[in-house]
Motif scaffolding. Structure first.
Motif, short mmCIF file in Angstrom:
data_model
loop_
_atom_site.label_atom_id
_atom_site.label_comp_id
_atom_site.label_asym_id
_atom_site.label_seq_id
_atom_site.Cartn_x
_atom_site.Cartn_y
_atom_site.Cartn_z
N GLY A 65 0.81 -1.21 0.00
CA GLY A 65 0.00 0.00 0.00
C GLY A 65 0.84 1.26 0.00
N ALA A 66 0.35 2.27 0.68
CA ALA A 66 0.96 3.60 0.63
C ALA A 66 2.27 3.67 1.42
CB ALA A 66 -0.02 4.63 1.18
N ALA A 67 3.13 4.57 0.96
CA ALA A 67 4.40 4.81 1.65
C ALA A 67 4.19 5.63 2.92
CB ALA A 67 5.35 5.55 0.73
N LEU A 68 5.03 5.40 3.92
CA LEU A 68 5.09 6.33 5.05
C LEU A 68 5.71 7.63 4.53
CD1 LEU A 68 6.26 4.19 8.12
CD2 LEU A 68 3.99 4.41 7.10
N LYS A 69 5.42 8.73 5.23
CA LYS A 69 5.87 10.04 4.72
C LYS A 69 7.38 10.22 4.78
CE LYS A 69 1.74 12.54 6.04
NZ LYS A 69 1.49 11.93 7.37
N GLU A 70 7.98 9.77 5.87
CA GLU A 70 9.42 10.00 6.04
C GLU A 70 10.23 9.04 5.18
OE1 GLU A 70 11.11 12.16 7.98
OE2 GLU A 70 9.22 13.09 8.64
N SER A 71 11.24 9.58 4.48
CA SER A 71 12.23 8.68 3.90
C SER A 71 13.57 9.06 4.52
CB SER A 71 12.26 8.78 2.38
OG SER A 71 12.61 10.07 2.00
N VAL A 72 14.50 8.11 4.53
CA VAL A 72 15.72 8.27 5.30
C VAL A 72 16.92 8.10 4.36
CG1 VAL A 72 17.06 7.33 7.24
CG2 VAL A 72 14.55 7.23 7.29
N ALA A 73 17.82 9.06 4.35
CA ALA A 73 19.04 8.93 3.54
C ALA A 73 20.03 8.04 4.30
CB ALA A 73 19.65 10.30 3.27
N LEU A 74 20.31 6.85 3.74
CA LEU A 74 21.26 5.94 4.39
C LEU A 74 22.68 6.34 4.01
CD1 LEU A 74 19.53 2.48 3.87
CD2 LEU A 74 19.71 3.77 6.00
N ARG A 75 22.83 6.71 2.73
CA ARG A 75 24.09 7.23 2.20
C ARG A 75 23.70 8.22 1.12
NH1 ARG A 75 26.01 1.48 0.64
NH2 ARG A 75 25.59 2.36 -1.42
N HIS A 76 24.66 8.86 0.47
CA HIS A 76 24.31 9.83 -0.57
C HIS A 76 23.58 9.15 -1.72
CE1 HIS A 76 27.99 8.21 -2.21
NE2 HIS A 76 27.66 8.73 -3.38
N ASP A 77 23.84 7.86 -1.94
CA ASP A 77 23.27 7.16 -3.10
C ASP A 77 22.25 6.09 -2.68
OD1 ASP A 77 25.08 5.55 -1.82
OD2 ASP A 77 25.93 4.73 -3.66
N LEU A 78 21.82 6.10 -1.43
CA LEU A 78 20.93 5.04 -0.94
C LEU A 78 19.85 5.64 -0.04
CD1 LEU A 78 20.87 1.91 -1.24
CD2 LEU A 78 22.11 1.79 0.93
N VAL A 79 18.60 5.45 -0.43
CA VAL A 79 17.50 6.01 0.36
C VAL A 79 16.60 4.88 0.86
CG1 VAL A 79 16.04 6.47 -1.67
CG2 VAL A 79 15.67 7.77 0.41
N LEU A 80 16.14 5.02 2.10
CA LEU A 80 15.31 4.00 2.74
C LEU A 80 13.87 4.50 2.80
CD1 LEU A 80 15.06 1.42 4.62
CD2 LEU A 80 15.72 2.93 6.51
N VAL A 81 12.95 3.71 2.24
CA VAL A 81 11.53 4.08 2.31
C VAL A 81 10.75 2.92 2.92
CG1 VAL A 81 11.66 5.58 0.27
CG2 VAL A 81 10.98 3.20 0.00
N ALA A 82 9.66 3.27 3.60
CA ALA A 82 8.78 2.24 4.17
C ALA A 82 7.45 2.28 3.43
CB ALA A 82 8.56 2.50 5.66
N LEU A 83 6.98 1.10 3.07
CA LEU A 83 5.68 0.97 2.41
C LEU A 83 4.79 0.13 3.32
CD1 LEU A 83 6.89 -0.03 -1.19
CD2 LEU A 83 6.37 2.26 -0.34
N ARG A 84 3.53 0.56 3.44
CA ARG A 84 2.60 -0.26 4.21
C ARG A 84 2.33 -1.55 3.43
NH1 ARG A 84 1.07 5.08 4.95
NH2 ARG A 84 0.98 5.72 7.14
N ALA A 85 2.20 -2.65 4.15
CA ALA A 85 1.95 -3.92 3.47
C ALA A 85 0.97 -4.74 4.28
CB ALA A 85 3.26 -4.68 3.28
N HIS A 86 0.30 -5.64 3.57
CA HIS A 86 -0.73 -6.47 4.19
C HIS A 86 -0.44 -7.92 3.83
CE1 HIS A 86 -4.75 -7.45 5.64
NE2 HIS A 86 -4.89 -8.21 4.56
N ILE A 87 -0.41 -8.80 4.82
CA ILE A 87 -0.12 -10.21 4.55
C ILE A 87 -1.33 -10.89 3.95
CG2 ILE A 87 0.48 -12.44 5.58
CD1 ILE A 87 2.13 -10.92 7.65
N GLU A 88 -1.14 -11.45 2.76
CA GLU A 88 -2.22 -12.17 2.09
C GLU A 88 -2.11 -13.67 2.33
OE1 GLU A 88 -4.68 -10.74 0.78
OE2 GLU A 88 -3.93 -8.68 0.48
N ASP A 89 -0.88 -14.15 2.49
CA ASP A 89 -0.68 -15.59 2.66
C ASP A 89 0.59 -15.86 3.46
OD1 ASP A 89 -1.58 -18.23 2.19
OD2 ASP A 89 -0.02 -18.49 0.68
#
Ligand code: 9L3
Ligand code: MG
Length: 135
Positions: A65-89
């Motif tokens: 589903g939708a992303a959380l608002k905050e994204s986090v710079a891990l390095r100059h070339d690497l960004v961390l994002v969180a997406l909401r997810a739902h377990i189907e199986d």
């Protein structure tokens, strides 16, 4: 310009609990809790990457589903994002992690307060607490 790679992490909330996974490596963060996930491959969408990572790491099939608002710079070339997810199986199990657990809002606050969340993921705590209060 360096191409930016993305690390995707899953925010899975069910029955007012959030799924956390305990890292087994590297030593600096081993034993700390995170939203499970990993690096998207070049050309792979964030959604596909998260579905693949959660299949590999937890043995579950999810819809994303939708992303959380905050994204986090891990390095100059690497960004961390969180997406909401739902377990189907499937039921989450620690394939690559030390353990997995479902935490309620109080447990999340406590883990945060005692410094047991991986530092990169702490930016998401307020949004995760808001999700836990409504779902
Ligand atoms: N990372 C941070 N928080 C997370 C995740 C899933 C990943 N919730 C960081 C740890 C590594 C990098 O992103 O530096 C790649 O993650 P992984 O492939 O080691 O899980
Ligand atoms: Mg991972």
């Amino acid at each position: 310009m360096t191409a930016r790679r993305v690390v995707v992490a899953g925010a899975i909330v069910a029955d007012r609990r959030l799924l956390l996974a305990q890292r087994s490596y590297p030593p600096e963060v081993a034993g700390m809790w995170e939203l499970p996930g990993g690096k998207a491959e070049p050309g792979e969408s964030r959604e596909s990457a998260l579905r693949r990572e959660l299949r590999e790491e937890l043995g579950v099939e999810v819809t994303v589903g939708a992303a959380l608002k905050e994204s986090v710079a891990l390095r100059h070339d690497l960004v961390l994002v969180a997406l909401r997810a739902h377990i189907e199986d499937g039921t989450p199990r620690a394939v690559e992690h030390r353990a997995v657990r479902w935490v309620d809002a109080d447990e999340l606050r406590r883990l945060h307060a005692e410094g047991s969340l991986v530092p990169a993921d702490t930016a998401w705590v307020p949004e995760l607490l808001a999700d836990l209060a409504k779902r």
